[in-house]
Structures are given as structure tokens and as C-alpha cells.
Design an enzyme around this catalytic site. Structure first.
Site, mmCIF file in Angstrom:
data_model
loop_
_atom_site.group_PDB
_atom_site.id
_atom_site.type_symbol
_atom_site.label_atom_id
_atom_site.label_comp_id
_atom_site.label_asym_id
_atom_site.label_seq_id
_atom_site.Cartn_x
_atom_site.Cartn_y
_atom_site.Cartn_z
ATOM 1 C CG ASP A 113 -0.548 -7.289 -7.449
ATOM 2 O OD1 ASP A 113 -0.711 -6.811 -8.584
ATOM 3 O OD2 ASP A 113 -1.471 -7.831 -6.804
ATOM 4 C CG ASP A 158 3.127 -0.891 7.768
ATOM 5 O OD1 ASP A 158 4.304 -0.879 7.353
ATOM 6 O OD2 ASP A 158 2.840 -1.047 8.973
ATOM 7 C CE1 TYR A 167 0.798 -11.936 -6.003
ATOM 8 C CE2 TYR A 167 0.384 -12.614 -8.263
ATOM 9 C CZ TYR A 167 0.138 -11.759 -7.197
ATOM 10 O OH TYR A 167 -0.766 -10.746 -7.350
ATOM 11 C CG ASP A 212 -3.420 -2.157 -8.686
ATOM 12 O OD1 ASP A 212 -2.503 -2.550 -9.435
ATOM 13 O OD2 ASP A 212 -4.568 -2.642 -8.713
ATOM 14 C CE LYS A 233 4.397 -5.034 8.823
ATOM 15 N NZ LYS A 233 3.864 -3.705 9.125
HETATM 16 C C1 IPM Z 1 -0.958 -7.691 -12.263
HETATM 17 C C2 IPM Z 1 -2.238 -8.444 -12.058
HETATM 18 C C3 IPM Z 1 -1.823 -9.880 -12.006
HETATM 19 C C4 IPM Z 1 -1.120 -10.149 -10.721
HETATM 20 C C5 IPM Z 1 -2.748 -10.956 -12.395
HETATM 21 C C6 IPM Z 1 -3.410 -10.711 -13.743
HETATM 22 C C7 IPM Z 1 -2.087 -12.315 -12.386
HETATM 23 O O1 IPM Z 1 -2.917 -8.014 -10.935
HETATM 24 O O2 IPM Z 1 -0.277 -7.959 -13.255
HETATM 25 O O3 IPM Z 1 -0.626 -6.853 -11.430
HETATM 26 O O4 IPM Z 1 -1.748 -10.359 -9.680
HETATM 27 O O5 IPM Z 1 0.098 -10.129 -10.747
HETATM 28 MN MN MN Z 2 -2.026 -6.224 -10.033
#
Ligand code: IPM
Ligand code: MN
Length: 364
Positions: A250, A226, A139, A254, A194
Site C-alpha cells: 500500500d 525502508d 490488514y 503511493d 522487513k
Molecule cells: C488502496 C487504499 C485502500 C487501502 C483503502 C481504500 C482500503 O489506500 O487501495 O491503496 O488501504 O488498501
Molecule cells: Mn493506498
């Protein structure tokens, strides 16, 4: 004289306003009306559309100068820069860098009464924390990538020793305070990278291994990203604390969220040495915005993280107790299925979930 706390509060886009309102109600119910001042500020994609500014100066100053930041959600898919990237994300990305919120702390915890899509796991069976490095990694080159001749594109993955040392220390310190992995009670930090492919990740792993020398009471463990996606589905109970580079953190946050009920229940705290921001780990969900159907749980549980952070920082027992009370009330509401939001298989609206948690708090 009792201390009061100023909370810079940005409702933001999509479902942001409704889940923020819910969180304010619950936190006030738990702390009393005179402990937290929620000061509203603008920011996000809709604000950019109106003004050309995604993070206004006064909002930034409030986030910097107040005691903590509470954020709903930022981002609208049709508000983009000419390069195709989303504007709304800059609200949060600028705060991460500007306030040096280097640790993105994402608890993945299966609560009683919540059905995991993973068979064989119920309440308490999944309980780990992802510590996502939040200021560098892939990032770091946001806004500075190169597209050449419309033929090729680069973004650069940045890993520094100092940045990796501090996120590793954060992860080991956290593991010391927890109760270990559900499977074996072992305090463990898993380094997720990785390292078999890229030097930057091999360096990340090596620096984490160096830091571990000061934490030999905590076990260190390694997993490639992975393979990690398989392990988090097959043996999530093995994990206690996971430390990962920004993008990998990130992605697995999820995945982890999905295993404990979805993004609607996944909180996060973005924490530095002096500042912290709290928001659900989900996005702005514009498709369901304004309909009172979003789950407020992720933001409420992020608010709980905020109370703990403030409580520890200022040694304020009231806030720590309020945090415990909200955790307990939320647990009761879900376990007894008093108000279950739609994403967890129920029918309750955002305000019904909020009412039920407030009632459970009042009855406690
Ligand atoms: C998160 C989101 C963010 C990211 C966005 C909103 C910048 O997906 O906080 O996980 O990619 O970090
Ligand atoms: Mn995210």
C-alpha cells in the site's frame, strides 16, 4: 454470436462518479456500445450514511456473479466508526476478502509527456509493477484489533505459507510475461519486506525464495521496505516486479505513483483466481468532488487492465485490441499535450481529458 460482458459498476464516493462515467465512455468508444454492460450498483460511505450499509447484499452478489467489477472510489473522512476508522474502506476490504482478490496489481509506468519529479527519467524510464498481497498481512486484523484499558493497542500481522506462495507465483508469472526492468532488460522479482526485524517478514521472504526455485529464469532480489523507499526514488529503472506484504505494498504504491505523475494516473487491478475488481489506486478526493477537475486517467487505465484481464480470461481478441487502442490514445493525448489534467500540470477538466481520449480513439 459475440459474447457480452456484465460489469458490476459502483461509482461510489467523492470523485468516484465522474471518473467512473469517463471510464465508461472511453471503454464504450473503444469496444463499441454492444460489448460491455455497465450495471450500476450502490455502495460506499455516502450510501452507508443513508442506509447503514456500506456494501449492500445485491451489490456484493453482482460483484460475485458478474464478469468483472469497476469501482470509482470509496470513503469520506467524516463517515467513521466509533473506533475512529473509516467506514468507506470496508466496501473494498470486504470485497477483497469475500471474492479472494489476493493480488493487487499496481503498474508504475512513466508515460511519454508526463514529467516525473525525478530528474533524469522520462517516458518508459520507469516501468515496474507492484504486486501487493491483498488479503492478509497487517490488514488481516482490520476490525479485530484490540484496545486494552485505553492504554495499549494491538493489530496482528498475518503471513501464511499458502497466501505467500500464491502471491509469489503471481509475481514470478507476471515477470515472465514482461520485458524486464528498463535498466537492463532483466526479468526480476524484488521481495520487499522487513525480514531483518520481524519473523513474519523473514517467513514471507523465505517462502518467496522457495517459490523462486520454479522460476530460475527470473532473477530474485530482496529489499527492506525502508531502503526500498530510497531505491524507488534513486533507481526506479532497476525494478520490474515488486512483491510485498499488504501494508508495505500500500505504502510503496503511493510512493511509486508519485514518481510517475501522482495518484491521478496510478491504476490498479485487484485480481483473484476467479474474480477481479478495477479502480484507481487513489482515494475519493472529496475536496475536489463534483467540480469536473479530477483526473479520470487512473480509472481509465484501470479499465484498460480490466479489458486485458477479461480478454485473456475469455480469449477475446476484441477486448485486448480495445485495451491497446486506449493505451495508445491516452499516450497520444498526453505526449502531444492535447488535454492534460491539472495534477499533471495542465488545465484540462475531467470531461475534456475524456473527450480528447475518445477523439483520439475515433481518429485511430
Ligand atoms: C488502496 C487504499 C485502500 C487501502 C483503502 C481504500 C482500503 O489506500 O487501495 O491503496 O488501504 O488498501
Ligand atoms: Mn493506498
Amino acid at each position: 454470436m459475440m459474447r457480452k460482458y456484465q460489469i458490476a459498476t459502483i461509482a461510489g464516493d467523492g470523485i468516484g462518479p465522474e471518473v467512473t462515467q469517463s471510464t465508461i465512455r472511453v471503454l464504450r468508444e473503444a469496444c463499441g456500445s454492444n460489448v460491455l454492460d455497465f450495471e450500476p450498483f450502490e455502495g460506499g460511505a455516502a450510501h452507508y450514511r443513508k442506509t447503514g450499509d456500506v456494501l449492500p447484499k445485491d451489490t456484493y452478489a453482482a460483484c460475485r456473479d458478474m464478469d468483472a467489477v469497476l469501482h470509482g472510489a470509496a470513503g469520506l473522512p467524516d463517515v467513521t466508526y466509533p473506533d475512529g476508522t473509516e467506514v468507506g474502506n470496508d466496501f473494498i476490504l470486504r470485497l477483497r476478502v469475500g471474492l479472494d482478490l489476493y493480488a493487487n496489481v499496481r503498474p508504475i509506468k512513466l508515460l511519454p509527456g508526463v514529467a516525473s519529479p525525478l530528474r533524469g527519467f522520462d517516458g518508459g524510464g520507469i516501468d515496474y509493477v507492484i504486486v501487493r498481497e491483498n488479503t492478509e498481512g497487517l490488514y488481516a486484523s482490520r476490525g479485530a484489533g484490540i484496545v486494552l484499558r485505553d492504554e495499549l493497542a494491538f493489530d496482528t500481522l498475518l503471513v501464511t505459507r499458502a497466501g505467500t506462495e500464491r502471491i509469489a507465483r503471481f509475481a514470478f508469472e507476471l515477470a515472465r510475461k514482461r520485458h524486464g526492468a528498463p535498466r537492463d532488460g532483466q526479468a526480476r522479482v524484488t521481495v520487499c519486506d522487513k525480514a531483518n526485524i520481524l519473523r513474519s517478514y523473514a517467513f514471507f521472504r523465505a517462502v518467496c525464495t522457495d517459490v523462486h526455485r520454479q522460476y530460475i529464469d527470473v532473477a530474485i532480489d530482496y529489499a527492506y521496505i525502508d531502503a526500498m523507499t530510497v531505491y524507488l526514488v534513486k533507481r526506479p529503472d532497476f525494478y520490474d516486479v515488486i512483491v510485498a506484504e499488504n501494508l508495505f505494498g500500500d505504502i510503496i504504491s503511493d510512493l511509486g505513483g508519485a514518481t510517475v505523475g501522482g495518484m491521478g494516473i496510478a491504476p490498479s487491478g485487484e485480481i483473484g483466481d476467479t474474480h477481479a475488481l478495477f479502480q484507481g489506486a487513489h482515494g475519493s478526493a472529496p475536496d475536489i468532488a463534483g467540480q469536473d477537475v479530477a483526473s479520470p486517467l487512473a480509472t481509465i487505465l484501470s479499465g484498460v487492465m480490466m479489458l486485458r484481464w477479461l480478454g485473456d480470461r475469455h480469449e477475446d481478441e476484441r477486448l485486448r485490441q480495445a485495451a491497446d487502442a486506449i493505451d495508445a490514445a491516452t499516450g497520444r493525448v498526453l505526449a502531444e499535450r492535447r488535454a492534460v489534467p491539472r495534477d499533471l500540470g495542465g488545465q484540462a477538466s475531467c470531461s475534456e481529458v475524456t473527450d480528447a481520449i475518445c477523439q483520439a480513439l475515433a481518429a485511430a
